[in-house]
Design a protein around this motif. Structure first.
Motif, mmCIF file in Angstrom:
data_model
loop_
_atom_site.group_PDB
_atom_site.id
_atom_site.type_symbol
_atom_site.label_atom_id
_atom_site.label_comp_id
_atom_site.label_asym_id
_atom_site.label_seq_id
_atom_site.Cartn_x
_atom_site.Cartn_y
_atom_site.Cartn_z
ATOM 1 N N ASP A 1 61.378 44.596 74.714
ATOM 2 C CA ASP A 1 62.310 44.127 73.568
ATOM 3 C C ASP A 1 63.330 45.340 73.145
ATOM 4 O O ASP A 1 64.293 45.045 72.164
ATOM 5 N N ASN B 1 61.325 39.736 68.279
ATOM 6 C CA ASN B 1 61.048 40.863 69.311
ATOM 7 C C ASN B 1 59.973 40.568 69.944
ATOM 8 O O ASN B 1 59.657 41.142 71.210
ATOM 9 N N SER C 1 68.013 46.915 70.982
ATOM 10 C CA SER C 1 67.767 45.762 71.409
ATOM 11 C C SER C 1 68.614 45.104 72.460
ATOM 12 O O SER C 1 68.538 44.143 72.915
ATOM 13 N N LYS D 1 67.505 44.126 75.752
ATOM 14 C CA LYS D 1 66.892 42.772 76.036
ATOM 15 C C LYS D 1 67.352 42.041 77.108
ATOM 16 O O LYS D 1 66.875 41.085 78.075
#
Length: 337
Positions: A234, A160, A57, A60
């Protein structure tokens, strides 16, 4: 001073049996950089400072920058409503959901991984094979027809699916595949020539394989059956430590976005708890009324990542191809500096 840092760092690395890279810079000068463990355990190939690692992540922020590029180009605004910038049906989503809310995890849309009822990320793939998850649209059946979790803008709730939707917005507006857009508009502009969204079944050279500690057997297994085969909006990009440094430098120098849009991305938009806030794709810690730290984190099976830029000129990148360790090492560095 740096001798004390090295001693605390080596103690933390030993405690967590760290596998990965630690890079520390102060005022743009490298004060520590080293690699540990194995990129490929079966063949005994060690990690080096040039090895690529997944960051889960942590990427992101790349999606947030991608959306911000479209804002700079005048193709949407942060207050544009989801229903006005994407022609995909979400029958139960509230019509007032905005791009800003998707970026700040405050949209209230359902997530495809519900930590309240699912204890393991691998549970997602029991009915939907991970090797079929190659495009953003492949995730839609996991949340598209579900009900809202709460009213848009009501609170922060890490999500997500919201970033999958942001990736779909990028594809719809730009006419490009999400990964190609980010590689062109973010990685190339920042000089991140070693980074990309690589498929787990065809990793390029110098890429670390993710490893999971299989507790019942006491052995290590790879994460190839635990993750979507290709990363996306994501999470799931691969970077080198030097490329992560280049990203931070380019972002803070307004080389990826206009100065005004960069400022918006880095602003503490939503309060999480105590001194912790969230901007667009980036975590923010304040001390009093001032921003002390912008940071990224990523956790997936066989992936552990932390990176931060501080108000005192300190910059840290910690990449690992195991489940744990990055937070412990970052805390040791912070305590020393």
């Amino acid at each position: 001073m740096y001798q004390h840092l090295k001693e605390k760092l080596m103690k933390a690395i030993s405690e967590v049996d760290f596998s990965g890279i630690v890079t520390i810079r102060k005022n743009a000068k490298v004060i520590y950089e080293s690699a540990f463990g194995y990129a490929n355990r079966s063949d005994g190939i060690g990690n080096t400072i040039h090895t690529r690692f997944g960051i889960a992540s942590g990427c992101k922020v790349f999606t947030a920058v991608g959306i911000s590029v479209l804002v700079d180009e005048g193709k949407l605004t942060f207050q544009t409503k989801l229903k006005d910038c994407l022609d995909i049906s979400f029958p139960h989503f509230a019509e007032e959901v905005t791009v800003h809310q998707l970026l700040t995890h405050s949209s209230g849309i359902p997530d495809y991984f519900n930590e309240d009822i699912m204890g393991d990320f691998e549970e997602l793939w029991e009915n939907r094979p991970m090797y079929k998850m190659r495009e953003l649209a492949d995730f839609l059946p996991l949340f598209q027809d579900q009900q809202m979790l709460f009213k848009p803008g009501e609170k922060f709730h890490y999500n997500n699916a919201g970033y999958i939707v942001l990736g779909l917005i990028i594809e719809h507006i730009s006419g490009m595949k999400f990964t190609e857009f980010i590689e062109a508009k973010v990685f190339k502009k920042a000089g991140m020539m070693e980074s990309g969204y690589f498929s787990l079944d065809s990793l390029p050279e110098r890429t670390a394989i993710g490893y999971i500690d299989d507790e019942p057997t006491g052995r290590w297994k790879t994460n190839i059956y635990s993750m979507p085969i290709t990363g996306g909006a994501d999470g799931g990009a691969f970077v080198t430590a030097s490329d992560m440094v280049k990203f931070w430098d380019a972002l803070f120098a307004n080389e990826l976005l206009s100065q005004a849009t960069t400022q918006i991305l880095m602003t503490p938009h939503i309060h999480i708890d105590e001194q912790d806030y969230y901007g667009y794709g980036v975590w923010i810690k304040k001390q009093g009324d001032s921003i002390h730290k912008h940071h990224l984190m990523g956790y997936d099976p066989g992936v552990n990542f932390r990176s931060a830029v501080y108000d005192n000129g300190l910059q840290i990148v910690i990449l690992s191809n195991q489940n744990d360790g990055a937070f412990t090492i970052m805390r040791a560095i912070e305590d020393s500096l």
